[in-house]
Design an enzyme around this catalytic site. Structure first.
Site, PDB file in Angstrom:
ATOM      1  CG  ASP A   1      47.398  29.682  54.420  1.00 25.39           C
ATOM      2  OD1 ASP A   1      46.627  28.706  54.352  1.00 25.39           O
ATOM      3  OD2 ASP A   1      48.154  30.015  53.481  1.00 25.39           O
TER       4      ASP A   1
ATOM      5  NE  ARG B   1      46.272  28.077  51.458  1.00 24.72           N
ATOM      6  CZ  ARG B   1      46.741  28.859  50.488  1.00 24.72           C
ATOM      7  NH1 ARG B   1      46.398  28.639  49.227  1.00 24.72           N
ATOM      8  NH2 ARG B   1      47.562  29.858  50.780  1.00 24.72           N
TER       9      ARG B   1
END
Length: 213
Positions: free
Chosen positions: A135, A137
């Site tokens: 991930d 982000r």
């Protein structure tokens, strides 16, 4: 991820009537920004009247072209977006539409990861096999956007504990997390189970052993 945010400013405000395939309609004030840390064209959709809410409801929604636009059943992004818009409009708050396709790895890489998932890997394993983060982000820009809108305290609509943790580390006051619904299809059950197993999403699902194939 940083632990503080530089100031961003509001660039444009415009009202846009929204209409969803199931007939639900609502008007959003759509806001753009200057000075966001990652330089991406993120949007804030103000729904309802946040000023009337004791604590505004906020959703950080990462862009998903396949789910949000084309209705892909491989994820739950489209139904989560639809749910979030109505729930936020009912209580007053903001949906941040963040240009973080594929958990930040981009559209082409996401589709490459889909091909590896078809070969048996889960969504996180596929990212790693491509040499990418599980991930990628970062929610620094999200905190900047909220600060620019004068929101320092919020209720966060999410099943993902990392979103609340990152916002708190960026000095945002997350009063509580509010779970979203569980939107299952035969095509996204393995995807949802991977969220629970890898990143501890708060999603109630039947055991994997009950899945066929």
């Amino acid at each position: 991820m940083t632990t503080s945010t530089a100031a961003a400013t509001v660039r444009t405000r415009v009202r846009i009537p929204l209409s969803f395939p199931d007939g639900y309609q609502v008007t959003a004030e759509v806001i753009t920004f200057n000075g966001l840390a990652d330089g991406a064209e993120h949007l804030a959709l103000v729904l309802g009247d946040p000023a009337t809410a004791a604590t505004p409801l906020v959703r950080l929604h990462s862009e998903c072209l396949t789910g949000d636009v084309f209705g892909s059943a491989r994820c739950d992004c489209g139904p989560q977006l639809r749910e979030a818009v109505q729930r936020i409009a009912a209580t007053g708050g903001v949906l941040l539409y963040l240009r973080q396709e594929g958990r930040g790895i981009g559209l082409y890489n996401k589709l490459d990861a889909y091909a590896l998932q078809d070969a048996g890997l889960d969504t996180y394993e596929a990212n790693l096999a491509l040499g990418l983060p599980e991930d990628a982000r970062d929610y620094t820009a999200a905190a900047q956007m909220l600060n620019a809108l004068g929101i320092g305290e919020l209720n966060l609509l999410t099943n993902n504990p990392d979103k609340a943790q990152q916002l708190r580390s960026l000095r945002m006051s997350v009063t509580r997390t509010v779970p979203t619904g569980v939107h299952t299809t035969p095509s996204n059950l393995r995807y949802l189970h991977a969220k629970v197993q890898h990143t501890h999403h708060t999603i109630a699902l039947a055991p994997m052993a009950s899945l066929v194939g």
